[in-house]
Design an enzyme around this catalytic site. Structure first.
Site, PDB file in Angstrom:
ATOM      1  N   ASP A  97      35.743  39.432  39.396  1.00 56.39           N
ATOM      2  CA  ASP A  97      35.958  40.875  39.551  1.00 56.39           C
ATOM      3  C   ASP A  97      36.298  41.164  41.014  1.00 56.39           C
ATOM      4  OD1 ASP A  97      36.024  43.599  39.161  1.00 56.39           O
ATOM      5  OD2 ASP A  97      33.845  43.840  39.136  1.00 56.39           O
ATOM      6  N   LYS A 147      39.302  43.005  42.014  1.00 54.28           N
ATOM      7  CA  LYS A 147      40.042  44.263  42.159  1.00 54.28           C
ATOM      8  C   LYS A 147      41.152  44.157  43.212  1.00 54.28           C
ATOM      9  CE  LYS A 147      35.999  47.015  40.846  1.00 54.28           C
ATOM     10  NZ  LYS A 147      35.003  45.904  40.825  1.00 54.28           N
ATOM     11  N   ASP A 177      47.463  44.867  46.830  1.00 54.68           N
ATOM     12  CA  ASP A 177      48.191  44.501  48.039  1.00 54.68           C
ATOM     13  C   ASP A 177      49.676  44.553  47.697  1.00 54.68           C
ATOM     14  OD1 ASP A 177      48.895  43.261  50.592  1.00 54.68           O
ATOM     15  OD2 ASP A 177      46.830  42.496  50.610  1.00 54.68           O
TER      16      ASP A 177
END
EC number: 4.1.1.23
Length: 232
Positions: free
Chosen positions: A60, A62, A65
């Site tokens: 996890d 997230k 970019d």
């Protein structure tokens, strides 16, 4: 189906996490590794070890970019054999993540609105939509991006399931057994209610890892999930 339980290893060290995994034994096959353990507790190495032992691992992280960075980062996680990875549910980010995961067994999950966030928090952050409206928008974008699933509060799971159909995963954190402390979560739901609403995977951390008997806590949650079997 009654849904799949993912235990969140939200702990400081690999030793603590391994102790929880040992106590849970064969009763739990899916584990989530987030920021706390990934960055501070040798979580990447632990994840690889769990995968080698036959467990399913959900990183996890997230990711958000520029497209190339997301694509390459997702490809690197895919090489570990992980089952799931989160990215922010922005269309370009999800498209890049899909490319990075191509040809692997990794399911990319788009994070819609955090379960610790309510309408007031979104307004403070500059969003013009309420939580349910933003979740609906991002669910549709995740479907169109062709990724594996989304992460959303179980309060929106039924709506999300209608948007994404039956094939995508609907992963719901913020799960709390009846009568337990909600902590910093604002949009919580019981395990059976989440499954009834259409969640495919339930992420539970504190109610299990902070329990006096984590194995018993996990069994209780699994029993509650079974009571919420969704027929269609």
């Amino acid at each position: 189906m009654a849904g799949t339980l993912i235990v969140g290893l939200d702990l400081d060290t690999r030793r603590e996490a391994e102790a929880i995994v040992e106590r849970l034994g064969e009763g739990v096959d899916h584990y989530k590794i987030g920021y706390q353990l990934f960055y501070g507790g040798d979580g990447l190495a632990l994840g690889k070890a769990l995968i080698a032992a036959g467990k399913k691992v959900f990183f996890d992280l997230k990711l958000l970019d520029i497209d190339n960075t997301v694509e390459k980062g997702v490809a690197a996680i895919a090489e570990t054999g992980a089952a799931m990875l989160t990215v922010h549910a922005y269309p370009k980010t999800m498209a890049a993540a899909r490319r990075g995961a191509a040809g692997s067994a990794l399911s990319v999950l788009g994070v819609t609105v955090l379960t610790s966030t309510d309408d007031g928090d979104l307004a403070d952050a500059g969003y013009a939509r309420d939580a349910a409206g933003l979740v609906a928008q991002r669910a549709g974008q995740a479907r169109d991006a062709g990724i594996g699933g989304i992460v959303a509060s179980a309060r929106e799971a039924e709506m999300v399931r209608e948007i994404v159909g039956q094939e995508m995963f609907v992963v719901t954190p913020g799960i709390r057994p009846a009568g337990s402390d909600a902590g910093d979560q604002k949009r919580v739901v019981t395990p059976s209610a989440a499954v009834s609403a259409g969640a495919s995977h339930l992420v539970v951390a504190r109610p299990i890892i902070k329990a006096e008997d984590p194995h018993a806590a996990a069994r209780s949650i699994l029993a509650d999930m079974a009571g919420g079997v969704r027929l269609a």
